[in-house]
Design a protein around this motif. Structure first.
Motif, PDB file in Angstrom:
ATOM      1  N   ASP A  24       0.802  -1.227   0.000  1.00 45.11           N
ATOM      2  CA  ASP A  24       0.000   0.000   0.000  1.00 45.11           C
ATOM      3  C   ASP A  24       0.833   1.274   0.000  1.00 45.11           C
ATOM      4  OD1 ASP A  24      -0.847  -0.187   3.569  1.00 45.11           O
ATOM      5  OD2 ASP A  24       1.044  -0.226   2.480  1.00 45.11           O
ATOM      6  N   ARG A  26       3.504   2.124   1.542  1.00 41.07           N
ATOM      7  CA  ARG A  26       4.250   2.497   2.750  1.00 41.07           C
ATOM      8  C   ARG A  26       5.671   2.011   2.558  1.00 41.07           C
ATOM      9  NH1 ARG A  26       0.138   2.179   7.578  1.00 41.07           N
ATOM     10  NH2 ARG A  26      -0.839   0.525   6.387  1.00 41.07           N
ATOM     11  N   PHE A  28       9.555   1.196   4.623  1.00 38.03           N
ATOM     12  CA  PHE A  28      10.331   1.080   5.846  1.00 38.03           C
ATOM     13  C   PHE A  28      11.789   0.964   5.461  1.00 38.03           C
ATOM     14  CE2 PHE A  28       7.172   0.455   9.127  1.00 38.03           C
ATOM     15  CZ  PHE A  28       6.059   0.067   8.399  1.00 38.03           C
ATOM     16  N   VAL A  46      14.582   2.104  12.679  1.00 37.98           N
ATOM     17  CA  VAL A  46      13.714   2.107  11.511  1.00 37.98           C
ATOM     18  C   VAL A  46      13.162   3.484  11.188  1.00 37.98           C
ATOM     19  CG1 VAL A  46      11.628   1.059  10.558  1.00 37.98           C
ATOM     20  CG2 VAL A  46      13.021  -0.221  12.176  1.00 37.98           C
ATOM     21  N   GLU A  48       9.949   4.947   9.137  1.00 41.09           N
ATOM     22  CA  GLU A  48       8.704   4.571   8.491  1.00 41.09           C
ATOM     23  C   GLU A  48       8.212   5.742   7.655  1.00 41.09           C
ATOM     24  OE1 GLU A  48       5.445   4.069  11.169  1.00 41.09           O
ATOM     25  OE2 GLU A  48       4.052   3.473   9.583  1.00 41.09           O
ATOM     26  N   ASP A  50       4.970   7.028   5.577  1.00 40.71           N
ATOM     27  CA  ASP A  50       3.573   6.734   5.322  1.00 40.71           C
ATOM     28  C   ASP A  50       2.878   8.025   4.935  1.00 40.71           C
ATOM     29  OD1 ASP A  50       0.833   5.491   7.405  1.00 40.71           O
ATOM     30  OD2 ASP A  50       1.046   5.680   5.237  1.00 40.71           O
ATOM     31  N   ASN A  51       2.359   8.107   3.679  1.00 43.22           N
ATOM     32  CA  ASN A  51       1.694   9.334   3.220  1.00 43.22           C
ATOM     33  C   ASN A  51       2.584  10.549   3.365  1.00 43.22           C
ATOM     34  OD1 ASN A  51      -0.632   8.173   2.441  1.00 43.22           O
ATOM     35  ND2 ASN A  51      -1.792   8.686   4.296  1.00 43.22           N
ATOM     36  N   LYS A  53       4.716  11.116   5.578  1.00 39.91           N
ATOM     37  CA  LYS A  53       5.140  11.392   6.957  1.00 39.91           C
ATOM     38  C   LYS A  53       6.175  10.382   7.411  1.00 39.91           C
ATOM     39  CE  LYS A  53       1.454  11.233   9.140  1.00 39.91           C
ATOM     40  NZ  LYS A  53       0.182  11.224   9.866  1.00 39.91           N
ATOM     41  N   LYS A  54       7.278  10.880   7.948  1.00 44.18           N
ATOM     42  CA  LYS A  54       8.322   9.973   8.439  1.00 44.18           C
ATOM     43  C   LYS A  54       8.238   9.869   9.948  1.00 44.18           C
ATOM     44  CE  LYS A  54      11.948  10.492   4.998  1.00 44.18           C
ATOM     45  NZ  LYS A  54      13.362  10.780   4.770  1.00 44.18           N
ATOM     46  N   SER A  55       8.485   8.665  10.437  1.00 46.69           N
ATOM     47  CA  SER A  55       8.635   8.539  11.891  1.00 46.69           C
ATOM     48  C   SER A  55       9.737   7.541  12.182  1.00 46.69           C
ATOM     49  CB  SER A  55       7.318   8.137  12.538  1.00 46.69           C
ATOM     50  OG  SER A  55       6.767   7.034  11.891  1.00 46.69           O
ATOM     51  N   LYS A  56      10.286   7.625  13.369  1.00 48.80           N
ATOM     52  CA  LYS A  56      11.401   6.739  13.729  1.00 48.80           C
ATOM     53  C   LYS A  56      10.940   5.725  14.752  1.00 48.80           C
ATOM     54  CE  LYS A  56      15.654   9.211  12.805  1.00 48.80           C
ATOM     55  NZ  LYS A  56      16.883   9.785  13.370  1.00 48.80           N
ATOM     56  N   LEU A  57      11.421   4.513  14.583  1.00 48.56           N
ATOM     57  CA  LEU A  57      11.070   3.437  15.499  1.00 48.56           C
ATOM     58  C   LEU A  57      12.347   2.715  15.874  1.00 48.56           C
ATOM     59  CD1 LEU A  57       8.203   2.239  13.212  1.00 48.56           C
ATOM     60  CD2 LEU A  57       7.832   3.282  15.441  1.00 48.56           C
ATOM     61  N   GLN A  66       2.237  -8.128   4.056  1.00 47.93           N
ATOM     62  CA  GLN A  66       2.026  -6.994   3.146  1.00 47.93           C
ATOM     63  C   GLN A  66       3.309  -6.526   2.461  1.00 47.93           C
ATOM     64  OE1 GLN A  66      -1.111  -5.125   2.643  1.00 47.93           O
ATOM     65  NE2 GLN A  66      -1.837  -7.098   3.384  1.00 47.93           N
TER      66      GLN A  66
ATOM     67  N   HIS B  25      -2.943  -2.345   9.865  1.00 45.51           N
ATOM     68  CA  HIS B  25      -2.935  -1.977   8.449  1.00 45.51           C
ATOM     69  C   HIS B  25      -3.796  -0.758   8.174  1.00 45.51           C
ATOM     70  CE1 HIS B  25      -0.662  -5.443   7.430  1.00 45.51           C
ATOM     71  NE2 HIS B  25      -1.584  -6.297   7.787  1.00 45.51           N
ATOM     72  N   SER B  74       6.071  -2.501  17.637  1.00 47.30           N
ATOM     73  CA  SER B  74       7.256  -1.695  17.888  1.00 47.30           C
ATOM     74  C   SER B  74       7.519  -1.614  19.379  1.00 47.30           C
ATOM     75  CB  SER B  74       7.011  -0.291  17.322  1.00 47.30           C
ATOM     76  OG  SER B  74       8.024   0.582  17.737  1.00 47.30           O
ATOM     77  N   TYR B  81      17.102   6.741  23.335  1.00 50.28           N
ATOM     78  CA  TYR B  81      16.913   6.761  21.890  1.00 50.28           C
ATOM     79  C   TYR B  81      15.663   7.546  21.523  1.00 50.28           C
ATOM     80  CZ  TYR B  81      15.960   5.177  17.178  1.00 50.28           C
ATOM     81  OH  TYR B  81      15.695   5.146  15.839  1.00 50.28           O
ATOM     82  N   ILE B  87      11.861  13.986  15.583  1.00 54.78           N
ATOM     83  CA  ILE B  87      10.751  13.869  14.644  1.00 54.78           C
ATOM     84  C   ILE B  87       9.419  13.849  15.340  1.00 54.78           C
ATOM     85  CG2 ILE B  87       9.762  12.568  12.708  1.00 54.78           C
ATOM     86  CD1 ILE B  87      12.327  11.856  11.772  1.00 54.78           C
TER      87      ILE B  87
END
Lengths: 77, 87
Positions: A24, A26, A28, A46, A48, A50-51, A53-57, A66, B25, B74, B81, B87
């Motif tokens: 879809d 997205r 990573f 990581v 991510e 999505d649309n 928008k970035k985010s950190k994990l 998927q 999802h 997650s 961290y 962000i």
């Protein structure tokens, strides 16, 4: 000529950055720590996308169902 | 950080009892304490908050989440961290 299996290629990518595209749109990008036969993946540090928008994990278990494309050594642009 | 291969089984072991963020999802997120997890990614979360687009929409004492909906699980291991991630 040696045969390389898909999961064999993934095994070579362990401990390096991988870029993953989902069905879809997205994305990573993360350090590949491990995976299983179902392409569930353990990733660290990581990003991510999505649309737009970035985010950190820090550390995730990504569901393999998927996942569309994996690029060893690739990055989100 | 160790270089040994970490499969999903190892991730499960490390993540029990921790606060996790589970994204589905459909972009809904659940933040709660992981009480149970199986090979199908079915989860039990306790003291769970449900977020849609960064907005809190619900709180639950205990939920069972069906694994087919899960995009990722997650975990936060390192407090530092999180702060540096920005962000």
């Amino acid at each position: 000529m040696t045969t390389i299996l898909p999961l064999g290629l993934l095994d070579k990518a362990i401990s390096s950055r991988v870029w993953i595209l989902m069905k879809d749109d997205r994305e990573f990008e993360g350090t590949l720590r491990g995976f299983d036969d179902f392409f569930n993946m353990v990733l660290e540090n990581v990003i991510e996308l999505d649309n737009g928008k970035k985010s950190k994990l820090e550390s995730i278990l990504l569901n393999g169902t998927q996942i569309c494309l994996i690029v060893p050594g690739g990055e989100i642009r | 950080m160790s270089n040994e291969k970490r499969t999903s089984a190892d991730f499960f072991k490390q993540v029990f009892g921790r606060t996790v963020t589970v994204k589905l999802h459909n972009r809904t997120e659940y933040i709660g304490v992981l009480a149970a997890l199986d090979g199908n990614m079915n989860l039990v979360l306790e003291q769970c908050e449900e977020y849609l687009e960064q907005k809190l929409i619900n709180k639950y004492g205990q939920i069972l989440l069906r694994g087919n909906n899960v995009l990722y699980i997650s975990a936060k291991f390192n407090q530092k961290y999180q702060q540096e991630a920005g962000i």
